[in-house]
Scaffold this motif. Structure first.
Motif, mmCIF file in Angstrom:
data_model
loop_
_atom_site.group_PDB
_atom_site.id
_atom_site.type_symbol
_atom_site.label_atom_id
_atom_site.label_comp_id
_atom_site.label_asym_id
_atom_site.label_seq_id
_atom_site.Cartn_x
_atom_site.Cartn_y
_atom_site.Cartn_z
ATOM 1 N N GLU A 22 0.804 -1.220 0.000
ATOM 2 C CA GLU A 22 0.000 0.000 0.000
ATOM 3 C C GLU A 22 0.837 1.269 0.000
ATOM 4 O O GLU A 22 0.319 2.361 -0.215
ATOM 5 N N MET A 23 2.130 1.128 0.267
ATOM 6 C CA MET A 23 2.998 2.306 0.305
ATOM 7 C C MET A 23 3.297 2.778 -1.112
ATOM 8 O O MET A 23 3.553 1.963 -2.005
ATOM 9 N N PRO A 24 3.268 4.091 -1.366
ATOM 10 C CA PRO A 24 3.602 4.591 -2.704
ATOM 11 C C PRO A 24 5.061 4.289 -3.027
ATOM 12 O O PRO A 24 5.938 4.463 -2.169
ATOM 13 N N PRO A 25 5.345 3.805 -4.224
ATOM 14 C CA PRO A 25 6.732 3.471 -4.572
ATOM 15 C C PRO A 25 7.610 4.718 -4.642
ATOM 16 O O PRO A 25 7.158 5.791 -5.059
ATOM 17 N N LYS A 26 8.842 4.580 -4.216
ATOM 18 C CA LYS A 26 9.807 5.676 -4.307
ATOM 19 C C LYS A 26 10.722 5.426 -5.497
ATOM 20 O O LYS A 26 11.280 4.351 -5.654
ATOM 21 N N SER A 31 20.561 10.241 -10.620
ATOM 22 C CA SER A 31 21.711 9.380 -10.372
ATOM 23 C C SER A 31 21.305 8.308 -9.365
ATOM 24 O O SER A 31 20.283 7.659 -9.534
ATOM 25 N N GLY A 32 22.059 8.113 -8.273
ATOM 26 C CA GLY A 32 21.708 7.109 -7.278
ATOM 27 C C GLY A 32 20.957 7.670 -6.098
ATOM 28 O O GLY A 32 20.900 7.034 -5.039
ATOM 29 N N VAL A 33 20.370 8.858 -6.264
ATOM 30 C CA VAL A 33 19.644 9.523 -5.181
ATOM 31 C C VAL A 33 18.170 9.140 -5.260
ATOM 32 O O VAL A 33 17.472 9.482 -6.219
ATOM 33 N N LYS A 34 17.707 8.434 -4.259
ATOM 34 C CA LYS A 34 16.316 8.017 -4.219
ATOM 35 C C LYS A 34 15.445 9.140 -3.677
ATOM 36 O O LYS A 34 15.875 9.923 -2.825
ATOM 37 N N GLU A 35 14.231 9.253 -4.191
ATOM 38 C CA GLU A 35 13.302 10.248 -3.660
ATOM 39 C C GLU A 35 13.083 10.031 -2.164
ATOM 40 O O GLU A 35 13.047 8.909 -1.676
ATOM 41 N N LYS A 36 12.946 11.139 -1.434
ATOM 42 C CA LYS A 36 12.676 11.146 0.014
ATOM 43 C C LYS A 36 13.854 10.569 0.810
ATOM 44 O O LYS A 36 13.668 9.962 1.861
#
Length: 349
Positions: A22-26, A31-36
């Motif tokens: 149920e969690m929104p995908p990040k 580059s290698g910086v993931k959202e949040k």
């Protein structure tokens, strides 16, 4: 006196799996910086860290599709850049130079999505009141991506003291998590004196590494060559063999000029750049315009020619084909853009 002891409950893994669904995908932001996520852009003084981050911030705000040859999703995002190091006038003057390089459409997007702090914002974030002000400023901006320049202005003790570093980094991480933002924190390191840029160049490096999801190094050599290095990523590969070289133009915009081995750029004795290996690869295909190569054949002939490992060659083949500098066919076959089919007098090997 009655003492109440509260115990944290647990959940079954089966329920945790359902919660995860149920969690929104990040996604990856850049580059290698993931959202949040939260991490560092670090390097010695005058290496170009602030300008590099400003233009990354602008690129995100105006919805560009790439920056320094790394993917951006093309969707404009609200960005906040908090500059604690310089005067408001100096920073704004540079931002205006950068703004003037944009198209009219991009200018509108930057006006809408790129925020800076108020002119009377404190120059240091040390006290509890300062941190609350920072929190409220970010929250009130509605920014999805935030840049803070720099951690030095948050130092309430000695950064080489692990306790001080841990307090600052923990607070920044909590800030990122509670406000659900991607947070870039700029950090200054001592001069490297010709050495490669690594986490060891940061005093208290173990604390900074432990609390960061990513670390991107910016360096300027003794011969004034600047480059960007992926030092580590928690959520992506960080084993790039090369660094990305860049220059800074008169309008304060970083200009990506290609990839190069870090040792080569550190040992370079003059202003000349090494040959771009992608151009060498393109020239090879153009010198054999009537041949289609399988991926294995291409790797085998290019490896001794350019001196790269197989993974990097595959990456460059993909870049060249995406930029229409070579042709890519089904099942991973490659040729020059000038390839002629057999019916037109060409040949297939």
């Amino acid at each position: 006196m009655v003492v109440l002891i509260c115990y944290m409950s647990t959940i079954k893994f089966s329920l945790a799996r359902e919660m995860y669904k149920e969690m929104p995908p990040k996604k990856m932001l850049w580059s290698g910086v993931k959202e949040k996520s939260f991490g560092l852009v670090f390097g010695p003084p005058k290496s170009g860290k602030t300008i590099f981050c400003e233009y990354l911030a602008i690129s995100i705000a105006i919805g560009r599709e790439s920056y320094f040859n790394h993917f951006l999703d093309g969707n404009p995002k609200k960005v906040l850049f908090i500059g604690l190091e310089e005067s408001f006038e100096s920073r704004l003057g540079r931002n205006i130079l950068q703004y003037e390089t944009l198209t009219e459409e991009e200018k509108l997007l930057m006006d809408e999505n790129y925020d800076v702090q108020e002119i009377d914002f404190p120059k240091f974030v040390i006290s509890k009141e300062n941190w609350e002000n920072l929190y409220q400023t970010i929250e009130g901006s509605g920014a999805e991506v935030v840049f803070i320049d720099s951690i030095t202005r948050m130092n309430h003790g000695k950064l080489e003291d692990s306790k001080t570093a841990e307090e600052i980094m923990s607070r920044l991480r909590v800030l990122s998590q509670e406000l659900n933002i991607t947070l870039f924190a700029i950090h200054h390191t001592p001069k490297l004196h010709g050495n490669p840029i690594t986490m060891d160049g940061i005093k208290g490096s173990s604390v900074f590494a432990q609390e960061s999801d990513f670390a991107i190094g910016i360096n300027r050599t003794d011969r004034n060559h600047r480059y960007v290095k992926n030092v580590f990523f928690r959520y992506d590969n960080d084993d790039d063999e090369f660094v990305k070289e860049f220059e800074i133009s008169a309008n304060a915009c970083p200009s990506y000029s290609g990839e190069v081995d870090e040792d080569e750029i550190l040992q370079r004795l003059d202003r000349r750049r090494a040959v771009d290996k992608r151009e060498v690869m393109k020239d090879f295909f153009n010198s054999n315009p009537n041949v289609i190569y399988t991926l294995k054949q291409a790797v085998d002939v290019l490896k001794p020619l350019v001196g790269l490992q197989e993974r990097q060659i595959k990456t460059y083949l993909s870049e060249l084909s995406n930029n229409q500098k070579i042709k890519c066919y089904e099942r991973g076959h490659y040729s020059s853009v000038y390839y002629r089919s057999i019916g037109e007098g060409g040949k297939n090997e």
